[in-house]
Design an enzyme around this catalytic site. Structure first.
Site, PDB file in Angstrom:
ATOM      1  N   GLU A 261       0.738  -1.376  -0.270  1.00 45.69           N
ATOM      2  CA  GLU A 261       0.198  -0.329  -0.201  1.00 45.69           C
ATOM      3  C   GLU A 261       0.986   0.851   0.114  1.00 45.69           C
ATOM      4  OE1 GLU A 261      -3.629  -0.490  -0.036  1.00 45.69           O
ATOM      5  OE2 GLU A 261      -3.283  -2.335  -0.447  1.00 45.69           O
ATOM      6  N   CYS A 295      -2.184   9.360   2.070  1.00 49.80           N
ATOM      7  CA  CYS A 295      -2.169   8.886   1.158  1.00 49.80           C
ATOM      8  C   CYS A 295      -3.961   8.790   0.741  1.00 49.80           C
ATOM      9  CB  CYS A 295      -1.954   7.326   1.165  1.00 49.80           C
ATOM     10  SG  CYS A 295      -3.546   6.515   1.791  1.00 49.80           S
TER      11      CYS A 295
HETATM   12  P1  NAP Z   1       8.067   5.353   4.842  1.00 49.43           P
HETATM   13  O1  NAP Z   1       9.312   6.453   4.899  1.00 49.43           O
HETATM   14  O2  NAP Z   1       8.373   4.899   3.266  1.00 49.43           O
HETATM   15  O3  NAP Z   1       8.160   4.561   6.115  1.00 49.43           O
HETATM   16  C1  NAP Z   1       7.070   3.041   6.093  1.00 49.43           C
HETATM   17  C2  NAP Z   1       7.449   2.455   7.509  1.00 49.43           C
HETATM   18  O4  NAP Z   1       8.820   1.713   6.215  1.00 49.43           O
HETATM   19  C3  NAP Z   1       8.545   2.892   8.497  1.00 49.43           C
HETATM   20  O5  NAP Z   1       7.990   1.333   9.109  1.00 49.43           O
HETATM   21  C4  NAP Z   1      10.087   2.859   7.790  1.00 49.43           C
HETATM   22  O6  NAP Z   1      10.986   3.092   9.295  1.00 49.43           O
HETATM   23  C5  NAP Z   1      10.659   2.210   7.292  1.00 49.43           C
HETATM   24  N1  NAP Z   1      11.041   1.938   5.898  1.00 49.43           N
HETATM   25  C6  NAP Z   1      11.807   3.264   6.287  1.00 49.43           C
HETATM   26  N2  NAP Z   1      12.728   3.007   5.071  1.00 49.43           N
HETATM   27  C7  NAP Z   1      12.367   1.901   4.797  1.00 49.43           C
HETATM   28  C8  NAP Z   1      13.765   0.885   5.017  1.00 49.43           C
HETATM   29  N3  NAP Z   1      15.119   1.083   3.937  1.00 49.43           N
HETATM   30  N4  NAP Z   1      14.163  -0.993   4.410  1.00 49.43           N
HETATM   31  C9  NAP Z   1      12.588  -1.496   5.659  1.00 49.43           C
HETATM   32  N5  NAP Z   1      11.438  -0.312   5.741  1.00 49.43           N
HETATM   33  C10 NAP Z   1      11.992   1.591   5.607  1.00 49.43           C
HETATM   34  O7  NAP Z   1       6.752   6.306   4.456  1.00 49.43           O
HETATM   35  P2  NAP Z   1       6.165   7.306   5.739  1.00 49.43           P
HETATM   36  O8  NAP Z   1       6.980   8.831   5.832  1.00 49.43           O
HETATM   37  O9  NAP Z   1       6.265   6.041   7.352  1.00 49.43           O
HETATM   38  O10 NAP Z   1       4.975   7.210   5.162  1.00 49.43           O
HETATM   39  C11 NAP Z   1       3.894   7.887   4.758  1.00 49.43           C
HETATM   40  C12 NAP Z   1       3.553   7.256   3.194  1.00 49.43           C
HETATM   41  O11 NAP Z   1       3.453   6.248   3.403  1.00 49.43           O
HETATM   42  C13 NAP Z   1       3.280   8.558   2.031  1.00 49.43           C
HETATM   43  O12 NAP Z   1       4.264   7.881   1.067  1.00 49.43           O
HETATM   44  C14 NAP Z   1       1.775   7.544   1.979  1.00 49.43           C
HETATM   45  O13 NAP Z   1       1.434   7.528   0.867  1.00 49.43           O
HETATM   46  C15 NAP Z   1       1.992   6.426   2.650  1.00 49.43           C
HETATM   47  N6  NAP Z   1       0.414   5.237   2.609  1.00 49.43           N
HETATM   48  C16 NAP Z   1       0.043   4.569   2.289  1.00 49.43           C
HETATM   49  C17 NAP Z   1      -1.101   3.881   2.166  1.00 49.43           C
HETATM   50  C18 NAP Z   1      -1.613   3.844   2.195  1.00 49.43           C
HETATM   51  O14 NAP Z   1      -2.985   2.633   2.517  1.00 49.43           O
HETATM   52  N7  NAP Z   1      -1.333   3.395   0.479  1.00 49.43           N
HETATM   53  C19 NAP Z   1      -0.960   4.075   3.668  1.00 49.43           C
HETATM   54  C20 NAP Z   1      -1.386   5.414   4.403  1.00 49.43           C
HETATM   55  C21 NAP Z   1      -0.074   5.952   3.983  1.00 49.43           C
HETATM   56  P3  NAP Z   1      11.248   3.842  10.017  1.00 49.43           P
HETATM   57  O15 NAP Z   1       9.689   4.381  10.810  1.00 49.43           O
HETATM   58  O16 NAP Z   1      12.090   3.611  10.848  1.00 49.43           O
HETATM   59  O17 NAP Z   1      11.311   5.621   9.133  1.00 49.43           O
END
Ligand code: NAP
Length: 488
Positions: A261, A295
């Site tokens: 997602e 999102c």
């Molecule tokens: P993110 O930076 O991609 O982080 C999401 C999760 O992944 C966090 O737990 C993060 O850990 C972890 N992560 C980061 N880098 C990683 C790596 N290299 N390997 C493994 N895991 C890693 O996203 P975010 O800033 O938290 O959330 C915002 C994004 O989520 C937006 O793009 C939004 O559109 C999307 N989103 C999508 C939905 C949907 O249902 N489609 C719903 C909500 C949000 P850390 O916390 O340690 O950084």
């Protein structure tokens, strides 16, 4: 005031600063802790253990052991466990909401709404567990009976973001657990306490050891272990498209089933036949929920020329009425952003747009409250070359542009790598049918903005993701279809 006093709940056992593996709580060891802060004032809330590969391996071992018995429980037994968890969540709704506002910053009313939303997935999948039907297949072979069934995929790893600290967990975990799969969650480090409170409640609800674990720490080594170990059969991720791409690549190592997602960059199309004031109010609701860190946020608002200037007037006025503050203040609709990077990105998108000719109708700068607060902002006359048209801002900055013809609106809406949700506002029924078909989005909201809920297949086209969460589809993300051919 000490950090321990920063969190006040009726039931303080919901505030856990340990990880939860195999039904036991684990405090930090010599790898130390990660500090968690309140984004409203950047004060310390507490810490979580900085775990890595060895602790993740332990969680996988125990989940794999739990799989053997959990998958063999009768569907209604799994459902009963889930319903007990659901009841615990609702019984502690106020504490869970409070904890969420403390760690995430969202207004308390939004946090309460998220707890209800998160709990609704547990109930939905308790019900779906009993209806995970296979099918009989009209045979093409003499003397054979053919059928298919859904088997649990195995141990599931979930990586979740900070913007919906409870719902993004239950939407995955309840579906997987209902299907017979033990789950290991690695929550975002900025909002781990909602996840750990869910673990405490799962424990009280009597979920067997190893069925639901929460491992905290640096994402990379934890995910590295998930990917290396072939006993983890599925990875369910919610987060940015950028990180999703990396995970898909790593999932190839052990050919895991991947559910993604990812980001959204939602277009909002308002046509001339709309009342511009009504369209503006809808646009405010679609853009500023979760302080724009959503999102589903309407990031690209396109308004037909005939109502453009009137729409802008109403949109600016409605945006100016939004109350910004800390999540516990009366009437607050927008909270702080999650971190300094998010504030900087808002400012970068505004500066870039202004440099290329956009008009700032309101906001455009850091909020006078300082810290992580940003002003609700409206930019008009935005063009496709500006950063804000190409990337998710993930903050309270709305971008608006005019269009003339339906074809142009459709082209602008589809001109992106994302495809999560599109909003369409018009009273012309044939246009609604036409555009619902041609919009390249997993979800289309027609003349409304609140569209999510447990019964719907939530998910995106293109680079907004793989698979669906919620609905009946959500449970099949955690099953494998098995075909059986029996001679008689
Ligand atoms: P993110 O930076 O991609 O982080 C999401 C999760 O992944 C966090 O737990 C993060 O850990 C972890 N992560 C980061 N880098 C990683 C790596 N290299 N390997 C493994 N895991 C890693 O996203 P975010 O800033 O938290 O959330 C915002 C994004 O989520 C937006 O793009 C939004 O559109 C999307 N989103 C999508 C939905 C949907 O249902 N489609 C719903 C909500 C949000 P850390 O916390 O340690 O950084």
């Amino acid at each position: 005031m000490g950090a321990r006093n920063a969190v006040q709940l009726d039931d303080m056992r919901l505030f856990r600063e340990q990880a939860y593996i195999n039904g036991k709580w684990y405090a930090a060891d010599d790898k130390g802790v990660i500090e968690v802060t309140n984004p409203a004032d950047e004060s310390a809330l507490g810490t979580i253990p900085h775990m890595g590969a060895p602790e993740t391996a332990r969680a996988i071992d125990t989940a794999h052991t739990a799989l053997a018995t959990w998958r063999r429980q009768l569907a209604h037994e799994r459902a009963d466990h889930l319903m007990a968890w659901h009841a615990e969540m609702l019984a502690h709704k106020e504490d869970l909401a409070r904890l969420m506002t403390l760690e995430q910053g969202k207004p308390i009313g939004e946090s309460r709404g998220e707890i209800d939303y998160a709990a609704s997935f547990i109930r939905w999948y308790a019900e779906e567990a009993r209806r995970l039907y296979g099918c009989t297949i009209p045979t093409h072979l003499h003397g054979r009976t053919l059928f298919s069934q859904h088997d649990p995929v195995g141990v599931v790893a979930c990586i979740t973001p900070w913007n919906f600290p409870a719902a993004m967990i239950t939407r995955k975990a309840a579906a997987a657990i209902a299907a017979g799969c033990p789950v290991i969650v690695r929550p975002a480090s900025e909002t781990p306490y909602s996840a750990l409170a869910l673990a405490e409640l799962a424990d009280r609800a009597g979920l067997p050891e190893g069925v639901f674990s929460v491992v905290t720490g640096d994402a990379r080594p934890i995910c590295g272990e998930f990917f290396r170990d072939s006993r983890v059969r599925a990875m369910s991720f919610t987060g940015s498209t950028e990180v999703g791409r990396l995970l898909i690549e790593q999932g190839a190592q052990t050919v895991k089933k991947m559910s993604m997602e990812l980001g959204g960059h939602a277009p909002f199309l308002a046509f001339d036949d709309m009342d511009p004031k009504e369209a503006a109010e809808m646009a405010v609701a679609a853009k500023f929920q979760t302080t724009g860190q959503d999102c589903l946020a309407a990031n690209r608002i396109y308004v037909q020329r005939g109502i453009y200037e009137t729409f802008l007037k109403h949109f600016q006025a409605a945006t100016d009425r939004l109350k910004v503050g800390t999540g516990f203040e009366e009437g607050v609709e927008l909270g702080p952003l999650m971190n300094q990077g998010a504030v900087d990105k808002c400012q970068d998108h505004v500066d870039d747009a202004v440099a290329q000719g956009a008009r700032v109708l309101t906001g455009g700068d850091r909020h006078e409250r300082g810290g992580l607060f940003y002003q609700p902002t409206v930019l008009a006359d935005v063009t496709p070359q500006m950063k804000i048209s190409c990337e998710e801002t993930f903050g309270p900055v709305a971008s608006v542009a005019a269009f003339d013809e339906e074809d142009e609106a459709l082209r602008l809406a589809n001109d992106t790598e994302y495809g999560l949700v599109a909003y369409l506002f018009t009273h012309d029924n044939s246009r609604i049918l036409r555009l619902s078909e041609y919009l390249e989005y997993g979800m289309v909201a027609v003349n409304c903005v609140k569209i999510t809920g447990a019964p719907i297949p939530f998910g995106g086209f293109k680079q907004s993701g793989l698979g669906r969460e919620g609905g009946h589809e959500g449970i099949t993300e955690f099953t494998e279809v098995k075909y059986v051919c029996m001679a008689f």
